[in-house]
Design an enzyme around this catalytic site. Structure first.
Site, PDB file in Angstrom:
ATOM      1  N   GLU A   5     -12.853  -0.240  17.496  1.00 24.18           N
ATOM      2  CA  GLU A   5     -13.814  -0.304  16.403  1.00 24.18           C
ATOM      3  C   GLU A   5     -14.877  -1.344  16.719  1.00 24.18           C
ATOM      4  OE1 GLU A   5     -11.854  -0.917  12.641  1.00 24.18           O
ATOM      5  OE2 GLU A   5     -10.537   0.814  12.898  1.00 24.18           O
ATOM      6  N   HIS A  23     -13.408   2.759   8.544  1.00 25.82           N
ATOM      7  CA  HIS A  23     -12.584   1.615   8.124  1.00 25.82           C
ATOM      8  C   HIS A  23     -13.067   1.057   6.779  1.00 25.82           C
ATOM      9  CE1 HIS A  23      -9.796  -1.755   9.786  1.00 25.82           C
ATOM     10  NE2 HIS A  23      -9.615  -1.561   8.483  1.00 25.82           N
ATOM     11  N   ALA A  72      -4.035   2.605   8.063  1.00 23.90           N
ATOM     12  CA  ALA A  72      -3.323   1.362   8.371  1.00 23.90           C
ATOM     13  C   ALA A  72      -4.086   0.561   9.417  1.00 23.90           C
ATOM     14  CB  ALA A  72      -1.906   1.677   8.842  1.00 23.90           C
ATOM     15  N   GLY A 129     -11.188   1.430   3.886  1.00 22.03           N
ATOM     16  CA  GLY A 129     -10.063   1.433   2.958  1.00 22.03           C
ATOM     17  C   GLY A 129     -10.139   0.376   1.878  1.00 22.03           C
ATOM     18  N   ALA A 130     -10.552  -0.813   2.250  1.00 23.88           N
ATOM     19  CA  ALA A 130     -10.607  -1.923   1.288  1.00 23.88           C
ATOM     20  C   ALA A 130     -11.965  -2.037   0.606  1.00 23.88           C
ATOM     21  CB  ALA A 130     -10.283  -3.234   1.998  1.00 23.88           C
ATOM     22  N   ILE A 190       0.836  -1.208   0.000  1.00 24.22           N
ATOM     23  CA  ILE A 190       0.000   0.000   0.000  1.00 24.22           C
ATOM     24  C   ILE A 190       0.867   1.253   0.000  1.00 24.22           C
ATOM     25  CG2 ILE A 190      -1.747   1.287   1.294  1.00 24.22           C
ATOM     26  CD1 ILE A 190      -2.680  -1.497   2.378  1.00 24.22           C
TER      27      ILE A 190
END
Length: 301
Positions: free
Chosen positions: A255, A273, A225, A275-276, A150
């Site tokens: 989380e 969260h 991250a 990101g993906a 990444i």
């Protein structure tokens, strides 16, 4: 052989497994208690980030041979317990690298130009043109902590924008893009700092009160991250003091997020969260984890 999928993956991934002759049960949203009851029936389990594959689950899975995580991190899998049982753990570190790197870059732009704040202002019926004077990314220095997949994808894109890129990683690791440097050098010289490292005992609160004090005044912090690599209380203080101009966070120490104190600061923006969470990234993750679990089980037969 039987496989249970407890977090949704792309249908193409499910097809790969059924075409290989496996019996596949999709049970998204299954409770931890229910999982414990039925896991003994399965040879493999596939999860994303929601399901926690604890030592209790692993030890209850008397037929378990493979644990598949459709994604990068393995925070939700007890790898020591799996290793003790001889269970193979596989993941898909390559699948969502571009997705996460693009989010980090998008958050850099959003901080530099106050895009969320300007949108909120318009939604409230205001026209505050002079309130949102931003900065360009061109010519600025981006410090990337962690030069894995990444971090490398982000470095490529930052260089294309005319940024200078500094990279800090473990000794002996040579980044593919950007200039290697010590952590202290990176902190002192960077206009933007983006983290791309796992959470380990060594990286826990890597950016703490002492680290923020070493940074250039007005730095912008990006974290896509893992929660915990930034001391959130220290970040709050650094923003209040003006040492940090803005921060964009996709990950948090706890989380789902329960303490929203950071978001009381107008200089902080964030995402839950995600990101993906792109169509392309999740499709790649689903296909890749299915292939890896299939191959692992075929080898175990």
């Amino acid at each position: 052989m039987k496989i249970i999928i407890t977090d949704p993956i792309d249908p193409e991934g499910v097809k790969i497994l059924t075409d290989a002759g496996f019996s596949v049960d999709e049970k998204p949203g299954i409770t931890p208690e229910e999982l414990l009851k039925i896991i003994p029936d399965y040879d493999a389990i596939i999860v994303r980030s929601a399901t926690k594959v604890t030592a209790e689950v692993i030890n209850a899975g008397k037929n378990l041979k493979v644990i598949g995580r459709a994604g990068v991190g393995l925070d939700n899998v007890d790898r020591k317990a799996a290793e003790a049982r001889g269970i193979k753990v596989v993941n898909t570190p390559e699948a969502t690298s571009i997705s996460v790197a693009e989010l980090a870059l998008g958050l850099m732009f959003a901080c530099a130009r106050s895009i969320p704040q300007a949108t909120a202002s318009l939604r409230s019926g205001k026209w505050e043109k002079k309130a949102f004077k931003g900065i360009e990314l061109f010519g600025k220095t981006l410090g990337i902590i962690g030069s894995g997949r990444i971090g490398t994808e982000l470095a490529k894109r930052a260089l294309a924008l005319g940024m200078k890129v500094l990279v800090n990683d473990l000794p002996g690791i040579q980044p593919q893009y950007g200039e290697p440097c010590s952590l202290d050098q990176l902190l002192a010289k960077s206009d933007f700092i983006s983290l791309h490292i796992p959470k380990t005992p060594e990286t826990y609160h890597l950016l703490n009160k002492e680290a923020f004090a070493k940074m250039k005044k007005g730095v912008i912090i990006i974290n896509c991250a893992r929660g915990g690599v930034i001391d959130e209380a220290a970040l709050f203080e650094a923003i209040q003091s003006g040492q940090v101009a803005a921060a964009a966070l996709d990950v948090f120490e706890e989380e789902p997020l329960k303490d929203f104190r950071l978001f009381s600061l107008p200089q902080v923006i964030g995402t839950p969260h995600i990101g993906a969470q792109t169509k392309e990234g999740q499709r790649r993750a689903g296909i890749q984890i299915a292939e890896k679990v299939r191959d692992a089980l075929k080898g175990a037969i």
